[in-house]
Structure formats: structure tokens, C-alpha cells
Design an enzyme around this catalytic site. Structure first.
Site, PDB file in Angstrom:
ATOM      1  N   GLN A 134      80.227  54.490  44.769  1.00  0.00           N
ATOM      2  CA  GLN A 134      81.406  55.322  44.498  1.00  0.00           C
ATOM      3  C   GLN A 134      82.274  55.521  45.727  1.00  0.00           C
ATOM      4  OE1 GLN A 134      78.758  58.811  43.620  1.00  0.00           O
ATOM      5  NE2 GLN A 134      80.370  59.969  44.678  1.00  0.00           N
ATOM      6  N   CYS A 140      80.977  60.556  41.028  1.00  0.00           N
ATOM      7  CA  CYS A 140      79.630  60.292  40.533  1.00  0.00           C
ATOM      8  C   CYS A 140      79.537  60.455  39.021  1.00  0.00           C
ATOM      9  CB  CYS A 140      78.633  61.198  41.232  1.00  0.00           C
ATOM     10  SG  CYS A 140      78.946  62.973  40.992  1.00  0.00           S
ATOM     11  N   HIS A 286      75.529  66.560  41.581  1.00  0.00           N
ATOM     12  CA  HIS A 286      75.618  65.102  41.591  1.00  0.00           C
ATOM     13  C   HIS A 286      75.196  64.530  40.245  1.00  0.00           C
ATOM     14  CE1 HIS A 286      75.937  61.180  43.347  1.00  0.00           C
ATOM     15  NE2 HIS A 286      74.642  60.934  43.325  1.00  0.00           N
ATOM     16  N   ASN A 308      71.349  55.604  41.277  1.00  0.00           N
ATOM     17  CA  ASN A 308      72.394  56.330  41.978  1.00  0.00           C
ATOM     18  C   ASN A 308      73.649  55.466  42.087  1.00  0.00           C
ATOM     19  OD1 ASN A 308      73.648  58.383  43.415  1.00  0.00           O
ATOM     20  ND2 ASN A 308      72.029  58.565  44.943  1.00  0.00           N
TER      21      ASN A 308
END
Length: 348
Positions: A134, A140, A286, A308
Site C-alpha cells: 500500500q 489498508c 489496520h 498484509n
């Protein structure tokens, strides 16, 4: 000249406060700068980055000398202090002013033994695309949402497609009144809102048609709808019952699931491998994607497998294993993973 002075100042600071002499940290730091293509903006900035790097190196070394279920390691965030790290993470997840109630809530099976012992959507019938980055944008939420959409779409069509987080960042925004968005681009958003917007907008563009640029520009771009969306529109989304390992396991047995976590700790910043059992709270900041669960025999720990959006230099090639269950965990789960609530989109 600025950097020569900076090195001298950094030498004095590092030599007086850390585990090793200055030469040890300087060599590692200069190699790190080259590997991650990082440039200091000034002499003082260079000094601070080196000191942060040395402090983080000491933490990594001390932690890894112990007998923990996870390891720490250097990555592209090794130059950040804890306060800088908290600021970086805090931009990603924000609750919009308006939210849509889900049509469905999944409560999970009554008998957990009916579920598979382990699930991993990265193997077998692969429903997970490559790890993305990102960059310098609090997006996110859009990467988590696209990941869940990719999984659901694969299970519907058997086609694994990279969807466009940039489409969300540019178009699913409060400022875009034409598309009735509620999220905030690089200033955060919510996965449920993204699913709702994709449904109202009749789908989402694919990555190749709408490439990600906000990682370097640090802001949203101009919204464009000139792409083929055809059958990319979810019909609804489902929230998973909160604070329930069984409910999230039940959802993951069906498909990848968007989850929210607290990621603002030093250990999370420097995570490298293994089952993450460090203390972390449930102040969600997040958005990530849960892609499975399992058991690690080496540490005798159950875990969630989480994808992630910080690139492959972070964690275990972009993934983390979060502790699952156990008597010491709060009801919200490790780093709040159970409390978001977790959610996933539905395709008819």
C-alpha cells in the site's frame, strides 16, 4: 558534507547507548539503505534514522536470543521509531460517518470438530492473489476488501483476478457524491463500507485496468469508471459474529475474510516469522485479510494466517501468523482480530 557531519553525530549517539560499537551498525545501516532505496532528507534525519535502526537492531537481537514462538527481523520499516510507527499505522482504518448494516451475520457451527483442522486458501484451490504494498497511503482497508472480493469471486467463477484497490481509493470517497462513497481514500476506510459501495457501484475494476498509484502520490486520484466490471459486483456482505474463534474458523472454512487488527506495536513492526504471541491490544487501526488457520507443532500454538499489504519484505513474505485461542488471550483475540467484526462479500 551534511552526511559526513551526520555520520559523526550518529556515531557519537550510537556508540554511547547500544549493544555494539558504531562500525557494526553503520555497515548494516548502509546496506539497509541500499536494499530499500531510502534517502535521508537532511543530516538530522539521517542521524535519527540510524539511531532508530540501531535501537531496532538491538531489540531484534535480544528478542531472537530468547525462546519465543516468533522471530523479529529487519524490513523496510527498520528506520522508524515507535512514535513514527504508530503514526504510520494510524492512517489506515477509520470508521466512516455512515455505515450499512449487513444483511447477514455468521454465528459459526455448534460443533467445532466439524470444521477442518486447518485451512489455507494459498494452497490447493488458490483463492489468494500475490502480496501487494500500500506504500505511503492509509489504504489498508481497500487492500483487505479487494482481497476478500478476490477470494469470493474465485469461489464463484474459479478465476483468480486481481481487483483494484485504487478504484476504491479514488471513487469510494465522501467527496465523490456521484458514487455515494463513505470512505476516505488515503485517510482510512472500512471494509464493510467498501463491500457495500462495490455492490451499489455494480462492481470493481481489475488491477490491470486501474493500477495502484497512491502508494507513491500519498493521495487519491481522479475517479474513473472506464473499465469492464461485468460480474464483479457482490450482492451483499456478511459480518462474522464478534469475539468468537469458532465463528471466524467457520467463515474461513468457506472463504478468505477481511479482518481488522491493532498493529501499532514495535513487535508487529519488526515481525519476521513464527506464531505472533506478543502483547497487543484491540484498538483497531489496520485492515488485513485472514486466509486460513492451523497449528504450529514446533511452538504448540494455534494460529490465524493473515495476509498484509506492506510488501514482501515485511513479515514472512508479507504474511503473519497470529496466535489463535489460548487461555491468556482477551475475548477480542490476538490484536483484536475477532472484534472488527470480521466480514466477507457474497456473490450470487
Amino acid at each position: 558534507m551534511i552526511y559526513q557531519v551526520a555520520v559523526v553525530l550518529a556515531t557519537l549517539a550510537v556508540a554511547s547507548a547500544n549493544l555494539h560499537d558504531r562500525a557494526f551498525y553503520e555497515e548494516k545501516f548502509f546496506n539497509w539503505l541500499k536494499e530499500h532505496d531510502v534517502t535521508a532528507t537532511s543530516g538530522p534525519h539521517f542521524v535519527q534514522m540510524l539511531q532508530n535502526f540501531a535501537d531496532n537492531n538491538d531489540l531484534i537481537e535480544t528478542h531472537n536470543a530468547g525462546n519465543e514462538s516468533y522471530t523479529l527481523g529487519h524490513n523496510r520499516f527498520s528506520h522508524m521509531s515507535l512514535s513514527e510507527w504508530k503514526e504510520f499505522v494510524s492512517r489506515g482504518l477509520a470508521r466512516p460517518e455512515a455505515s450499512t448494516e449487513p444483511e447477514f451475520v455468521l454465528h459459526g457451527v455448534e460443533d467445532v470438530s466439524a470444521l477442518p483442522a486447518s485451512v489455507d486458501w494459498r494452497t490447493g484451490s488458490v483463492a489468494v492473489t500475490s502480496v501487494k504494498d500500500q506504500g505511503q497511503c492509509g489504504s489498508c482497508w481497500s487492500f483487505s476488501a479487494t482481497g476478500a472480493l478476490e477470494g469470493a469471486y474465485y469461489l464463484k467463477t474459479k478465476k483468480l483476478v486481481d481487483f483494484s484497490p485504487q478504484h476504491f481509493v479514488d471513487c469510494d470517497t465522501r467527496s465523490n457524491s456521484n458514487n455515494k462513497g463513505t470512505d476516505m481514500g488515503c485517510n482510512g476506510g472500512l471494509m464493510d463500507s467498501a463491500f457495500s459501495w462495490a455492490s451499489k457501484n455494480k462492481g470493481l475494476c481489475e488491477w490491470n485496468d486501474y493500477k495502484y498509484t497512491s502508494g507513491t502520490t500519498k493521495k487519491s486520484g481522479t475517479c474513473s469508471e472506464s473499465c469492464k466490471k461485468s460480474d464483479h459486483s457482490p450482492s451483499s456482505y456478511t459480518d462474522v459474529a464478534t469475539n468468537s474463534d469458532t465463528a471466524l474458523m467457520t467463515a474461513l472454512a468457506q472463504q478468505p475474510v477481511s479482518v481488522a487488527i491493532e498493529a501499532d506495536t514495535k513487535e508487529f513492526q519488526l515481525y519476521k516469522s513464527g506464531v505472533f504471541t506478543a502483547t497487543c491490544g484491540a484498538k483497531l487501526d489496520h485492515g488485513v485479510l485472514a486466509v486460513g488457520y492451523g497449528h504450529d507443532s514446533a511452538s504448540n500454538q494455534d494460529y490465524w494466517t493473515v495476509k498484509n499489504s506492506w510488501g514482501t519484505s515485511w513479515g514472512d513474505k508479507g504474511y503473519i501468523l497470529l496466535q489463535r485461542g489460548g487461555s491468556g488471550l482477551a475475548k477480542e483475540g490476538q490484536c483484536g482480530i475477532l472484534s472488527g467484526p470480521p466480514s466477507y462479500p457474497n456473490f450470487k
